[in-house]
Motif scaffolding. Structure first.
Motif, PDB file in Angstrom:
ATOM      1  N   LEU A   1       0.918  -1.085   0.049  1.00 19.27           N
ATOM      2  CA  LEU A   1      -0.202  -0.052  -0.100  1.00 19.27           C
ATOM      3  C   LEU A   1       0.846   1.201  -0.200  1.00 19.27           C
ATOM      4  CD1 LEU A   1      -2.872  -0.615   2.510  1.00 19.27           C
ATOM      5  CD2 LEU A   1      -3.078  -0.121  -0.022  1.00 19.27           C
ATOM      6  N   PHE A   2       1.804   1.036   0.702  1.00 17.41           N
ATOM      7  CA  PHE A   2       2.936   2.231   0.752  1.00 17.41           C
ATOM      8  C   PHE A   2       3.503   2.543  -0.601  1.00 17.41           C
ATOM      9  CE2 PHE A   2       2.859   4.285   4.689  1.00 17.41           C
ATOM     10  CZ  PHE A   2       2.227   3.220   5.667  1.00 17.41           C
ATOM     11  N   VAL A   3       3.627   1.321  -1.242  1.00 19.27           N
ATOM     12  CA  VAL A   3       4.269   1.713  -2.666  1.00 19.27           C
ATOM     13  C   VAL A   3       3.449   2.691  -3.378  1.00 19.27           C
ATOM     14  CG1 VAL A   3       4.742   0.334  -4.867  1.00 19.27           C
ATOM     15  CG2 VAL A   3       5.526  -0.359  -2.717  1.00 19.27           C
ATOM     16  N   GLU A   4       1.931   2.239  -3.299  1.00 26.88           N
ATOM     17  CA  GLU A   4       1.024   3.028  -3.933  1.00 26.88           C
ATOM     18  C   GLU A   4       1.155   4.498  -3.665  1.00 26.88           C
ATOM     19  OE1 GLU A   4      -0.122   0.584  -6.190  1.00 26.88           O
ATOM     20  OE2 GLU A   4      -0.766  -0.137  -4.438  1.00 26.88           O
ATOM     21  N   PHE A   5       1.505   4.471  -2.284  1.00 28.95           N
ATOM     22  CA  PHE A   5       1.538   6.101  -1.611  1.00 28.95           C
ATOM     23  C   PHE A   5       2.757   6.891  -2.416  1.00 28.95           C
ATOM     24  CE2 PHE A   5      -1.931   7.336   0.613  1.00 28.95           C
ATOM     25  CZ  PHE A   5      -2.245   6.399   1.584  1.00 28.95           C
ATOM     26  N   LYS A   6       3.857   6.088  -2.549  1.00 28.07           N
ATOM     27  CA  LYS A   6       5.060   6.662  -2.934  1.00 28.07           C
ATOM     28  C   LYS A   6       4.880   6.736  -4.654  1.00 28.07           C
ATOM     29  CE  LYS A   6       8.524   4.734  -0.006  1.00 28.07           C
ATOM     30  NZ  LYS A   6       9.047   3.218   0.232  1.00 28.07           N
ATOM     31  N   SER A   7       3.894   6.304  -5.261  1.00 22.86           N
ATOM     32  CA  SER A   7       3.619   6.508  -6.545  1.00 22.86           C
ATOM     33  C   SER A   7       4.732   6.202  -7.417  1.00 22.86           C
ATOM     34  CB  SER A   7       3.263   7.940  -6.634  1.00 22.86           C
ATOM     35  OG  SER A   7       1.998   8.472  -6.209  1.00 22.86           O
TER      36      SER A   7
ATOM     37  N   ASN B   1       1.157   3.437 -19.569  1.00 26.10           N
ATOM     38  CA  ASN B   1      -0.133   4.365 -19.191  1.00 26.10           C
ATOM     39  C   ASN B   1      -0.159   5.057 -17.887  1.00 26.10           C
ATOM     40  OD1 ASN B   1      -2.683   5.273 -19.337  1.00 26.10           O
ATOM     41  ND2 ASN B   1      -3.397   3.250 -20.048  1.00 26.10           N
ATOM     42  N   VAL B   2       0.746   6.255 -17.941  1.00 27.34           N
ATOM     43  CA  VAL B   2       0.869   6.746 -16.627  1.00 27.34           C
ATOM     44  C   VAL B   2      -0.311   7.368 -15.931  1.00 27.34           C
ATOM     45  CG1 VAL B   2       1.996   8.754 -15.526  1.00 27.34           C
ATOM     46  CG2 VAL B   2       3.337   7.303 -17.382  1.00 27.34           C
ATOM     47  N   LEU B   3      -1.270   7.891 -16.844  1.00 28.11           N
ATOM     48  CA  LEU B   3      -2.610   8.243 -16.425  1.00 28.11           C
ATOM     49  C   LEU B   3      -3.380   7.386 -15.580  1.00 28.11           C
ATOM     50  CD1 LEU B   3      -3.551  10.845 -18.994  1.00 28.11           C
ATOM     51  CD2 LEU B   3      -2.894  11.496 -16.577  1.00 28.11           C
ATOM     52  N   GLU B   4      -3.498   6.166 -16.131  1.00 26.85           N
ATOM     53  CA  GLU B   4      -4.305   5.055 -15.678  1.00 26.85           C
ATOM     54  C   GLU B   4      -3.737   4.567 -14.203  1.00 26.85           C
ATOM     55  OE1 GLU B   4      -5.373   1.476 -18.130  1.00 26.85           O
ATOM     56  OE2 GLU B   4      -4.903   0.644 -16.359  1.00 26.85           O
ATOM     57  N   GLU B   5      -2.299   4.434 -14.185  1.00 24.48           N
ATOM     58  CA  GLU B   5      -1.668   4.049 -13.292  1.00 24.48           C
ATOM     59  C   GLU B   5      -1.971   5.079 -12.034  1.00 24.48           C
ATOM     60  OE1 GLU B   5       2.721   2.752 -14.383  1.00 24.48           O
ATOM     61  OE2 GLU B   5       2.338   2.028 -12.238  1.00 24.48           O
TER      62      GLU B   5
ATOM     63  N   ILE C   1      -8.549  22.702  -9.263  1.00 28.34           N
ATOM     64  CA  ILE C   1      -8.747  22.458 -10.607  1.00 28.34           C
ATOM     65  C   ILE C   1      -7.545  22.687 -11.315  1.00 28.34           C
ATOM     66  CG2 ILE C   1     -10.054  23.253 -12.750  1.00 28.34           C
ATOM     67  CD1 ILE C   1     -12.537  23.481 -10.563  1.00 28.34           C
ATOM     68  N   GLN C   2      -6.905  23.814 -11.085  1.00 26.01           N
ATOM     69  CA  GLN C   2      -5.683  24.345 -11.588  1.00 26.01           C
ATOM     70  C   GLN C   2      -4.560  23.161 -11.381  1.00 26.01           C
ATOM     71  OE1 GLN C   2      -3.952  26.803 -13.344  1.00 26.01           O
ATOM     72  NE2 GLN C   2      -6.454  26.952 -13.832  1.00 26.01           N
ATOM     73  N   ILE C   3      -4.787  22.448 -10.260  1.00 28.21           N
ATOM     74  CA  ILE C   3      -3.544  21.451  -9.981  1.00 28.21           C
ATOM     75  C   ILE C   3      -3.868  20.241 -10.741  1.00 28.21           C
ATOM     76  CG2 ILE C   3      -2.986  19.599  -8.065  1.00 28.21           C
ATOM     77  CD1 ILE C   3      -3.173  21.795  -6.142  1.00 28.21           C
ATOM     78  N   SER C   4      -5.163  20.022 -11.093  1.00 25.63           N
ATOM     79  CA  SER C   4      -5.693  18.731 -11.783  1.00 25.63           C
ATOM     80  C   SER C   4      -5.377  19.102 -13.186  1.00 25.63           C
ATOM     81  CB  SER C   4      -7.099  18.522 -11.611  1.00 25.63           C
ATOM     82  OG  SER C   4      -7.949  19.466 -12.419  1.00 25.63           O
ATOM     83  N   GLN C   5      -5.348  20.144 -13.772  1.00 28.39           N
ATOM     84  CA  GLN C   5      -5.323  20.553 -14.971  1.00 28.39           C
ATOM     85  C   GLN C   5      -3.495  20.327 -15.432  1.00 28.39           C
ATOM     86  OE1 GLN C   5      -6.874  24.106 -16.038  1.00 28.39           O
ATOM     87  NE2 GLN C   5      -7.573  23.634 -18.025  1.00 28.39           N
ATOM     88  N   SER C   6      -2.816  20.999 -14.552  1.00 31.60           N
ATOM     89  CA  SER C   6      -1.486  21.101 -14.899  1.00 31.60           C
ATOM     90  C   SER C   6      -0.800  19.704 -14.650  1.00 31.60           C
ATOM     91  CB  SER C   6      -0.647  22.242 -14.076  1.00 31.60           C
ATOM     92  OG  SER C   6      -0.702  21.801 -12.676  1.00 31.60           O
ATOM     93  N   GLY C   7      -1.269  18.983 -13.849  1.00 35.00           N
ATOM     94  CA  GLY C   7      -0.856  17.595 -13.513  1.00 35.00           C
ATOM     95  C   GLY C   7      -0.757  17.026 -14.674  1.00 35.00           C
ATOM     96  N   LYS C   8      -2.132  17.023 -15.345  1.00 37.27           N
ATOM     97  CA  LYS C   8      -2.162  16.087 -16.767  1.00 37.27           C
ATOM     98  C   LYS C   8      -1.478  16.659 -17.802  1.00 37.27           C
ATOM     99  CE  LYS C   8      -6.208  14.268 -19.167  1.00 37.27           C
ATOM    100  NZ  LYS C   8      -7.500  14.228 -18.970  1.00 37.27           N
ATOM    101  N   LYS C   9      -1.129  17.897 -17.981  1.00 33.55           N
ATOM    102  CA  LYS C   9      -0.617  18.496 -18.914  1.00 33.55           C
ATOM    103  C   LYS C   9       0.910  18.037 -18.737  1.00 33.55           C
ATOM    104  CE  LYS C   9      -2.785  22.830 -20.584  1.00 33.55           C
ATOM    105  NZ  LYS C   9      -3.447  23.830 -19.860  1.00 33.55           N
TER     106      LYS C   9
ATOM    107  N   GLN D   1       5.039  12.397 -21.724  1.00 31.26           N
ATOM    108  CA  GLN D   1       4.788  11.275 -22.780  1.00 31.26           C
ATOM    109  C   GLN D   1       5.373  11.697 -24.170  1.00 31.26           C
ATOM    110  OE1 GLN D   1       0.510  10.477 -22.129  1.00 31.26           O
ATOM    111  NE2 GLN D   1       1.339   8.565 -21.235  1.00 31.26           N
ATOM    112  N   GLU D   2       5.299  12.990 -24.624  1.00 35.92           N
ATOM    113  CA  GLU D   2       5.638  13.391 -25.792  1.00 35.92           C
ATOM    114  C   GLU D   2       7.381  13.268 -25.754  1.00 35.92           C
ATOM    115  OE1 GLU D   2       2.527  14.173 -27.969  1.00 35.92           O
ATOM    116  OE2 GLU D   2       4.514  15.071 -28.758  1.00 35.92           O
ATOM    117  N   ILE D   3       7.908  13.791 -24.833  1.00 34.66           N
ATOM    118  CA  ILE D   3       9.456  13.884 -24.698  1.00 34.66           C
ATOM    119  C   ILE D   3       9.861  12.454 -24.840  1.00 34.66           C
ATOM    120  CG2 ILE D   3      11.578  14.335 -23.297  1.00 34.66           C
ATOM    121  CD1 ILE D   3       9.958  16.485 -22.156  1.00 34.66           C
ATOM    122  N   SER D   4       9.255  11.410 -24.129  1.00 34.90           N
ATOM    123  CA  SER D   4       9.847  10.066 -24.189  1.00 34.90           C
ATOM    124  C   SER D   4       9.543   9.554 -25.419  1.00 34.90           C
ATOM    125  CB  SER D   4       9.292   9.182 -23.219  1.00 34.90           C
ATOM    126  OG  SER D   4       7.802   8.658 -23.352  1.00 34.90           O
TER     127      SER D   4
END
Lengths: 97, 623
Positions: free
Chosen positions: B7-13, B19-23, B216-224, B230-233
């Motif tokens: 569970l802590f692994v999940e916390f450490k993200s 598929n980063v967004l799904e994870e 909402i700003q956080i959610s948006q910038s996180g996704k961007k 992903q583009e870079i990689s």
């Protein structure tokens, strides 16, 4: 190589035609396995035009055997083969006619 | 315990898939579920406090609310843990239950539970999903409006809500608590509700909006940010794919089919280029200018990677084409140099060595543009030495450089060995260089190998010297062995099996007949061949799977040579004790005759062990 065997009593004449090399030496060995009764072993090499160390080995082992049982004679050796016998000292060991 | 740690692994993200967004959503679900679980523990505490009558609310109602809350929290949380956060609509279930539970708590304990309104929206930001965050913000606001309204009728009342609506002149008598006294006053409920919404809910809503906006700003910038990564990689992967393709193109450009000119038996030539990165800057080339002239090149472009590779391609093409036209090494380099200088803004230069060998006469003309000196093997002196001349300026350095042509004559059996920096500057872990001397010594102890085996052997020696250190520079080598004219060479590989004896002898006999050999010599050579070949067939390889390479050569000195090569156990047949030919029949030993006979009938017999091969060479002079 063609191997001819002619037995007259306790004398065995083996005539060889062709080449006596590593491969054909095995055939010759099989042909002369049984020398128990023989007192005189003759090799007629008139039609033999090639001999290698495998052939020499067989001749040597036959000579050793016949030295106990009786005698061995080599006949009609061509020049090239005689030279091989000379180089290897076999001329002194074998009885060549 | 492991599950707990996981569970802590999940916390450490820690992300493992593409598929980063799904994870990320799975991780966020776990965080939400954990928060719900913490609230669950808080409920237990609240339950205990309720039994101690801490809250001035109807205890029965409290208990009902607490139990319901615990169910609303525990069940979805446990489901989430069981699913490890997976599930398309899991987050909807979690948030519905959470928000409802918080609204209930707020309704009953409005006084104590002020902050709870922000919990859903802060958790939602973690999903980096703008739509979801907005949805949660809106639904939370609605539910809290609802709970504010219901709170008027149930739960703990805030006596501030009576402010402004209690008529002037009202007198209180405090019998138990101030709250009881105030709440017992009759007021217009509608007015009170209005009061609550305008003076309490609205300000909170306003502040809540500010927080919601930030989330909402956080959610948006996180996704961007994730999308950008992903583009870079993807770009990185594309570049790597293209580099590998470039490597293939480069490899195909260098002559790699050997022998390159099979009809020219006067030369044995081999080359190898091992790049340090995917694409390299070294190159070699070999071409027939006409039927009598062989051109060969060794070069090194400054720098590494794509820039060097591009210049390498241009230089190789220019040198070959110009040399074919000019037919003179000096003129060729003069012209190539000027062409490369033209437009060379990047300051890349090329060190190069070009030679033209006259196959008939053995005259070698060469030019050196700042490149490493090649090694020349002289058959008569039986050794390699460095062929040093004053080098000219590198190619693509300065315009109108005049390149000096040099000339030497080589004899049949002589060799030229060309190489680049990557060979002599190969470095091991204690910073020693392979060096010119080591190269010279190694070549001098392996003078019997053909060009292919020589180069492979040198590469192995370099690898051994360098050890685990990563290759820093391209390693390139080329060797030309001049065999001269009037030479017949034939080479054939046989399985090391005595049943092949006839085939080997036929091969040799055929060559001997072509040299007009007499019958006696033919018979002698047949005999020598049998003795040597049978030895190899019987003893070289332990598991009967090996080859014997037979190379015949006949040169103008009427010297006929047969060379037997095998990769079997290292064994020098010449070391065997010779049989004593003076012994009688009884004393004679059976073995050792074969080699003895061979020694007597050939003119020379030599053994070498080089390049992990047994090499036995018979020489016979034919009349």
């Amino acid at each position: 190589m063609k191997i001819g065997k002619e037995q007259n009593g306790d004398t065995l004449i083996i005539s060889l035609e062709g080449r006596l090399d590593t491969n054909t030496a095995l055939d010759l060995e099989n042909e002369i396995k049984d020398l128990m009764e023989i007192k005189t072993l003759v090799f007629d090499l008139e039609k033999l035009d090639y001999i290698s160390s495998s052939g020499l080995r067989i001749l040597l082992s036959c000579q050793k055997k016949m030295n106990i049982q009786g005698k061995m004679i080599i006949r009609n050796v061509c020049d090239e083969i005689k030279e091989i016998f000379d180089i290897t000292g076999f001329s002194d060991i074998l009885t060549i006619e | 315990m492991e599950k707990f740690k996981n569970l802590f692994v999940e916390f450490k993200s820690i992300f493992v898939t593409e598929n980063v967004l799904e994870e990320n959503e799975r991780h966020a679900n776990i965080v939400t579920a954990t928060t719900m679980f913490n609230l669950f523990s808080f409920c237990i505490l609240t339950y205990l406090l309720t039994t101690l009558n801490v809250f001035k609310v109807d205890p029965i109602m409290m208990k009902i609310v607490i139990i319901t809350s615990m169910l609303l929290l525990a069940i979805p949380a446990l489901i989430c843990f069981a699913l490890k956060g997976r599930g398309k609509n899991l987050k909807l279930v979690l948030f519905m239950c959470l928000t409802t539970m918080l609204a209930m708590a707020d309704c009953i304990l409005k006084y104590n539970a002020t902050l709870v309104m922000v919990i859903p929206i802060v958790l939602a930001a973690r999903y980096y999903n703008r739509k979801f965050t907005v949805g949660v913000a809106v639904i939370t606001a609605i539910l809290f409006a609802l709970s504010t309204y219901l709170n008027v009728y149930v739960g703990k009342q805030d006596i501030n809500s009576y402010n402004l609506i209690i008529p002037e002149g009202t007198v209180f008598t405090v019998n138990s608590t101030l709250r009881d006294a105030v709440t017992s006053v009759q007021v217009d409920e509608i007015e009170r509700i209005k009061n609550i919404f305008i003076h309490f809910f609205l300000p909170k809503l306003f502040l809540y909006n500010i927080i919601a906006f930030a989330c909402i700003q956080i959610s948006q910038s996180g996704k961007k940010m994730i999308k950008h990564q992903q583009e870079i990689s993807k770009k990185g992967v594309r570049i790597e794919t293209e580099l590998n393709l470039a490597n293939t193109i480069q490899k195909n450009m260098l002559p790699s089919i050997f022998p390159p000119f099979p009809e020219h038996k006067e030369i044995d030539i081999y080359a190898l280029m091992v790049p340090a990165k995917e694409v390299g800057g070294d190159f070699y080339d070999m071409f027939l200018i006409d039927d009598n002239h062989l051109g060969f090149v060794m070069a090194d472009v400054s720098g590494k990677g794509i820039p060097a590779a591009l210049v390498m391609m241009i230089s190789k093409i220019l040198i070959k084409n110009v040399t074919n036209v000019e037919k003179d090494v000096g003129n060729a380099f003069n012209r190539v140099n000027n062409m490369l200088c033209d437009g060379n803004k990047a300051g890349i230069f090329v060190t190069a060595w070009l030679g033209i060998l006259n196959l008939e006469t053995g005259v070698l003309e060469f030019v050196n543009a700042g490149h490493n000196p090649p090694l020349l093997f002289s058959k008569s002196q039986k050794q390699f030495t460095y062929l040093r001349t004053k080098p000219n300026m590198v190619l693509a350095g300065i315009e109108n450089t005049n390149y000096q042509k040099h000339e030497i004559k080589i004899e049949p059996g002589d060799r030229i060995f060309l190489y680049t920096d990557g060979v002599v500057e190969a470095t091991n872990s204690i910073n020693q260089l392979y060096g010119e001397e080591r190269l010279l010594n190694f070549l001098n102890s392996n003078t019997e190998l053909n060009a292919n085996d020589t180069i492979i052997a040198v590469k192995k020696d370099i690898d051994k010297f360098v050890g685990n250190v990563e290759q820093f520079d391209d390693i390139t080598m080329l060797e030309v062995i001049y065999k001269g004219n009037d030479l017949s060479v034939a080479e054939k590989s046989f399985k090391a099996d005595i049943r092949e004896l006839n085939n080997v002898q036929a091969f040799i006999q055929h060559a001997l007949k072509k040299c007009n050999c007499d019958n006696k010599t033919i018979m002698q050579m047949n005999l020598a061949t049998e003795e040597i070949f049978v030895n190899i067939a019987n003893y070289a390889y332990s598991n009967e799977n090996g080859d014997c390479n037979v190379i015949i050569s006949f040169d103008q000195d009427k010297t006929f040579k047969i060379r037997f090569e095998d990769k079997g156990v290292q064994f020098n047949p010449l070391e065997r004790r010779e049989p004593d030919v003076s012994l009688s029949a009884d004393e004679r030993e059976i073995g050792g005759l074969g080699i003895f006979i061979t020694k007597k009938i050939v003119d020379n017999i030599e053994y070498h062990y080089e390049g992990e091969k047994n090499i036995l060479e018979l020489t016979k002079i034919i009349n």
